[in-house]
Write an enzyme that holds these catalytic residues in place. Structure first.
Site, short mmCIF file in Angstrom:
data_model
loop_
_atom_site.label_atom_id
_atom_site.label_comp_id
_atom_site.label_asym_id
_atom_site.label_seq_id
_atom_site.Cartn_x
_atom_site.Cartn_y
_atom_site.Cartn_z
N ASP A 17 37.38 31.84 39.16
CA ASP A 17 38.00 31.49 40.45
C ASP A 17 37.79 30.05 40.90
O ASP A 17 37.52 29.79 42.09
CB ASP A 17 37.49 32.44 41.55
CG ASP A 17 37.86 33.89 41.31
OD1 ASP A 17 38.57 34.17 40.33
OD2 ASP A 17 37.42 34.75 42.10
N LYS A 115 43.42 38.70 39.45
CA LYS A 115 42.82 39.89 40.04
C LYS A 115 43.05 39.88 41.55
O LYS A 115 43.38 38.85 42.13
CB LYS A 115 41.31 39.94 39.73
CG LYS A 115 40.52 38.73 40.23
CD LYS A 115 39.10 38.74 39.69
CE LYS A 115 38.30 37.54 40.16
NZ LYS A 115 38.01 37.53 41.59
N CYS A 160 32.02 36.92 43.37
CA CYS A 160 32.80 37.24 42.17
C CYS A 160 32.03 37.01 40.87
O CYS A 160 32.15 37.79 39.93
CB CYS A 160 34.11 36.46 42.18
SG CYS A 160 35.21 36.98 43.53
#
Length: 207
Positions: A17, A115, A160
């Protein structure tokens, strides 16, 4: 950064990310996030195999505080799959904030895994959504490719990256966290708790 263990054909660098909304000026900026981009670029040069993840939320995602009237970002609510932290609107599909950081330079990356694109459930981990029963397919991809050891970098260490590391261990992968290539939100001791949980799960933390 200290020298890495020898990197081989069964190793993968998984970059979590590194997107505009998590970097300076973004909707959910992680402190120091931009600092890791050159480090990640350098690390990637040592790996034959690199994969990236990307939060990819539809507008009005259930994890957004704006989807819960009267609620504010960073409050928690109980959803049908458990406790959910509410976030500012971020990484909305096809927005500038959802794009990968413009200085991220890994042309040989083999996979971009998106995601969090289901409106009703968030997805911290790159392996499972937050309902803990909906897989992303990453474990199968890695196994079919013969990739057995994962090096994790990116954002955020306490969310995450943390949940991806735990799920990687549950799936049987040797997992190493590259702390200098990661940054945390670190609210209310979340970083210390995440590091403790990762160590307990057998994640090796390279400082």
């Amino acid at each position: 950064m200290k020298r890495l263990p020898p990197i081989g054909e069964n190793d993968l660098l998984l970059v979590i990310d590194l997107q505009n909304d998590f970097c300076a000026g973004g909707a959910l900026a992680v402190p120091g996030a931009d600092e890791v981009v050159p480090t990640v670029n350098r690390l990637a040069e040592d790996f034959a195999h690199v994969a990236l993840t990307q939060d990819w939320h539809p507008p009005g995602h259930r994890s957004f505080a704006s989807s819960h009237p009267g609620r504010r970002p960073f409050e928690s609510v109980r959803l049908d799959y458990g406790e959910q932290t509410l976030w500012p609107d971020h990484c909305v599909q096809n927005s500038h904030g959802a794009e990968l950081h413009p200085a991220l330079d890994i042309p040989h990356a083999e996979l971009i895994l998106r995601k969090g694109y289901r409106a009703e459930v968030d997805s911290y981990s790159a392996f499972h959504e937050n309902d803990r029963c909906t897989p992303t397919g990453l474990a199968g991809y890695l196994r079919e490719r013969g990739l057995r050891r994962l090096f994790l970098a990116g954002l955020a260490t306490d969310y995450c990256v943390h949940y991806t590391a735990l799920d990687a261990r549950l799936a049987g992968f040797e997992t190493l966290l590259l702390r200098q290539a990661s940054r945390a939100i670190d609210r209310d001791g979340s970083l210390a708790a995440a590091l403790q949980a990762m160590r307990a799960a057998g994640v090796k933390i390279l400082d």
